[in-house]
Design a protein around this motif. Structure first.
Motif, PDB file in Angstrom:
ATOM      1  N   PRO A 124       2.177   2.310   3.611  1.00 14.75           N
ATOM      2  CA  PRO A 124       2.500   2.093   2.207  1.00 14.75           C
ATOM      3  C   PRO A 124       3.671   3.156   1.766  1.00 14.75           C
ATOM      4  CG  PRO A 124       0.592   3.697   2.666  1.00 14.75           C
ATOM      5  CD  PRO A 124       1.137   3.196   3.869  1.00 14.75           C
ATOM      6  N   VAL A 125       4.308   2.800   0.712  1.00 10.04           N
ATOM      7  CA  VAL A 125       5.533   3.549  -0.224  1.00 10.04           C
ATOM      8  C   VAL A 125       4.702   4.606  -0.757  1.00 10.04           C
ATOM      9  CG1 VAL A 125       7.441   3.406  -1.514  1.00 10.04           C
ATOM     10  CG2 VAL A 125       6.772   1.453  -0.012  1.00 10.04           C
ATOM     11  N   ILE A 126       5.281   5.757  -0.384  1.00  8.46           N
ATOM     12  CA  ILE A 126       4.696   7.109  -1.137  1.00  8.46           C
ATOM     13  C   ILE A 126       5.625   7.582  -2.059  1.00  8.46           C
ATOM     14  CG2 ILE A 126       3.414   9.174  -0.709  1.00  8.46           C
ATOM     15  CD1 ILE A 126       1.813   7.116   0.385  1.00  8.46           C
ATOM     16  N   ASP A 127       5.150   7.713  -3.252  1.00  8.14           N
ATOM     17  CA  ASP A 127       6.062   8.509  -4.162  1.00  8.14           C
ATOM     18  C   ASP A 127       6.016  10.061  -4.149  1.00  8.14           C
ATOM     19  OD1 ASP A 127       8.199   8.937  -6.259  1.00  8.14           O
ATOM     20  OD2 ASP A 127       6.471   8.707  -7.923  1.00  8.14           O
ATOM     21  N   GLY A 128       7.282  10.738  -3.668  1.00 10.68           N
ATOM     22  CA  GLY A 128       6.850  12.179  -3.520  1.00 10.68           C
ATOM     23  C   GLY A 128       6.815  12.676  -2.271  1.00 10.68           C
ATOM     24  N   ASN A 186      -0.004  16.474   7.005  1.00 10.53           N
ATOM     25  CA  ASN A 186      -1.335  15.572   7.453  1.00 10.53           C
ATOM     26  C   ASN A 186      -0.951  14.171   7.299  1.00 10.53           C
ATOM     27  OD1 ASN A 186      -2.610  17.978   8.117  1.00 10.53           O
ATOM     28  ND2 ASN A 186      -3.546  18.058   6.169  1.00 10.53           N
ATOM     29  N   PHE A 187       0.126  13.667   6.559  1.00  8.44           N
ATOM     30  CA  PHE A 187       0.568  12.225   6.378  1.00  8.44           C
ATOM     31  C   PHE A 187       0.123  11.366   7.713  1.00  8.44           C
ATOM     32  CE2 PHE A 187       3.261   8.620   6.290  1.00  8.44           C
ATOM     33  CZ  PHE A 187       2.998   8.115   5.272  1.00  8.44           C
ATOM     34  N   ASN A 188       0.814  11.736   8.600  1.00  9.41           N
ATOM     35  CA  ASN A 188       0.606  11.028   9.705  1.00  9.41           C
ATOM     36  C   ASN A 188      -0.829  10.595  10.467  1.00  9.41           C
ATOM     37  OD1 ASN A 188       3.241  10.056   9.963  1.00  9.41           O
ATOM     38  ND2 ASN A 188       3.901  11.833  11.198  1.00  9.41           N
ATOM     39  N   GLU A 203      -4.567  -4.238   3.977  1.00  6.15           N
ATOM     40  CA  GLU A 203      -3.573  -3.568   3.420  1.00  6.15           C
ATOM     41  C   GLU A 203      -4.204  -2.779   1.982  1.00  6.15           C
ATOM     42  OE1 GLU A 203       0.173  -5.655   2.176  1.00  6.15           O
ATOM     43  OE2 GLU A 203       0.099  -6.576   4.356  1.00  6.15           O
ATOM     44  N   ALA A 204      -4.967  -3.586   1.189  1.00  4.64           N
ATOM     45  CA  ALA A 204      -5.497  -2.773  -0.002  1.00  4.64           C
ATOM     46  C   ALA A 204      -6.489  -1.720   0.712  1.00  4.64           C
ATOM     47  CB  ALA A 204      -6.408  -3.772  -0.714  1.00  4.64           C
ATOM     48  N   ILE A 205      -7.114  -1.824   1.742  1.00  4.93           N
ATOM     49  CA  ILE A 205      -8.020  -0.870   2.362  1.00  4.93           C
ATOM     50  C   ILE A 205      -6.959   0.445   2.617  1.00  4.93           C
ATOM     51  CG2 ILE A 205      -9.350   0.181   4.188  1.00  4.93           C
ATOM     52  CD1 ILE A 205     -10.505  -2.694   4.195  1.00  4.93           C
ATOM     53  N   VAL A 206      -5.824   0.258   3.532  1.00  8.11           N
ATOM     54  CA  VAL A 206      -4.813   1.316   3.674  1.00  8.11           C
ATOM     55  C   VAL A 206      -4.480   1.905   2.554  1.00  8.11           C
ATOM     56  CG1 VAL A 206      -2.738   1.996   4.668  1.00  8.11           C
ATOM     57  CG2 VAL A 206      -4.367   0.345   5.902  1.00  8.11           C
ATOM     58  N   ARG A 251      -4.645   6.556  -1.258  1.00 13.10           N
ATOM     59  CA  ARG A 251      -4.764   7.125  -2.800  1.00 13.10           C
ATOM     60  C   ARG A 251      -5.857   8.140  -2.806  1.00 13.10           C
ATOM     61  NH1 ARG A 251      -3.816   1.492  -4.667  1.00 13.10           N
ATOM     62  NH2 ARG A 251      -1.728   1.584  -5.202  1.00 13.10           N
ATOM     63  N   GLY A 252      -6.953   7.981  -2.064  1.00 10.74           N
ATOM     64  CA  GLY A 252      -8.187   8.723  -1.779  1.00 10.74           C
ATOM     65  C   GLY A 252      -7.941  10.037  -1.422  1.00 10.74           C
ATOM     66  N   ARG A 253      -6.992   9.911  -0.344  1.00 10.31           N
ATOM     67  CA  ARG A 253      -6.479  11.268   0.220  1.00 10.31           C
ATOM     68  C   ARG A 253      -5.659  12.115  -0.563  1.00 10.31           C
ATOM     69  NH1 ARG A 253      -8.007  11.141   6.022  1.00 10.31           N
ATOM     70  NH2 ARG A 253      -9.452   9.333   6.186  1.00 10.31           N
ATOM     71  N   GLY A 254      -5.065  11.465  -1.734  1.00  7.84           N
ATOM     72  CA  GLY A 254      -4.146  12.467  -2.710  1.00  7.84           C
ATOM     73  C   GLY A 254      -2.708  11.992  -2.877  1.00  7.84           C
ATOM     74  N   TYR A 255      -2.423  10.774  -2.165  1.00 11.19           N
ATOM     75  CA  TYR A 255      -1.297  10.338  -2.127  1.00 11.19           C
ATOM     76  C   TYR A 255      -0.832   9.477  -3.428  1.00 11.19           C
ATOM     77  CZ  TYR A 255      -1.049  12.308   2.718  1.00 11.19           C
ATOM     78  OH  TYR A 255      -1.230  13.129   3.731  1.00 11.19           O
ATOM     79  N   ASN A 256       0.444   9.763  -3.766  1.00  6.20           N
ATOM     80  CA  ASN A 256       0.769   8.659  -4.787  1.00  6.20           C
ATOM     81  C   ASN A 256       1.599   7.571  -4.153  1.00  6.20           C
ATOM     82  OD1 ASN A 256       1.245   7.908  -7.375  1.00  6.20           O
ATOM     83  ND2 ASN A 256       3.132   8.876  -7.617  1.00  6.20           N
ATOM     84  N   VAL A 257       0.497   6.326  -3.773  1.00  4.10           N
ATOM     85  CA  VAL A 257       0.826   5.315  -3.418  1.00  4.10           C
ATOM     86  C   VAL A 257       1.614   4.412  -4.352  1.00  4.10           C
ATOM     87  CG1 VAL A 257       0.235   3.167  -2.046  1.00  4.10           C
ATOM     88  CG2 VAL A 257      -0.632   5.493  -1.621  1.00  4.10           C
ATOM     89  N   VAL A 258       2.837   3.718  -4.256  1.00  2.00           N
ATOM     90  CA  VAL A 258       3.375   2.936  -5.295  1.00  2.00           C
ATOM     91  C   VAL A 258       3.438   1.564  -4.754  1.00  2.00           C
ATOM     92  CG1 VAL A 258       4.323   4.783  -6.527  1.00  2.00           C
ATOM     93  CG2 VAL A 258       5.777   3.676  -4.659  1.00  2.00           C
ATOM     94  N   GLY A 259       3.379   1.299  -3.565  1.00  2.00           N
ATOM     95  CA  GLY A 259       3.575   0.030  -2.995  1.00  2.00           C
ATOM     96  C   GLY A 259       3.196  -0.196  -1.590  1.00  2.00           C
TER      97      GLY A 259
END
Length: 124
Positions: free
Chosen positions: A28-32, A37-39, A108-111, A116-124
């Motif tokens: 996913p595309v992350i804003d910010g 721990n991202f990977n 894809e929606a699951i990812v 998002r549930g792990r706190g990332y600002n997913v924009v796409g």
């Protein structure tokens, strides 16, 4: 007929290569900024998505429906059953493909939702 087989194989290969960043492999595309721990988070979310089947009972039902509709349409519109088997096969393939594409989108929606549930600002 041989050219049709090669065209089908070429189309399948093109579709497979277009799906490199889709389904459970989606990034996913992350804003910010992303944290250290991202990977790890992404791998865990992708593994969760991969646990969901691309081919399921709905895929089989869609294939059967596609085969029935295409076969019936071939008989009705051509007023004979000469190409019934081919039409049914194409319909089954179309139905199964449509269902698999939908299941891939669900992965894809699951990812996205997992990230998002792990706190990332997913924009796409």
């Amino acid at each position: 007929m041989i050219h049709a087989k090669y065209m089908a194989l070429l189309a399948t290969a093109a579709l497979m290569s277009a799906c490199a960043n889709s389904g459970a492999n989606y990034v996913p595309v992350i804003d910010g900024a992303v944290g250290p721990n991202f990977n790890s988070d992404l791998a865990q979310c992708q593994n969760l998505a991969a646990s969901q089947s691309v081919v399921d009972g709905r895929t089989a039902g869609s294939a059967a429906t596609g085969a029935a509709v295409a076969g019936a349409s071939s008989v009705i519109f051509n007023d004979n059953s000469d190409n019934l088997g081919r039409a049914a096969a194409v319909g089954a393939l179309a139905g199964a493909t449509g269902s698999a594409i939908q299941n891939n989108a669900n992965r894809e929606a699951i990812v996205r939702n997992c990230m998002r549930g792990r706190g990332y600002n997913v924009v796409g």
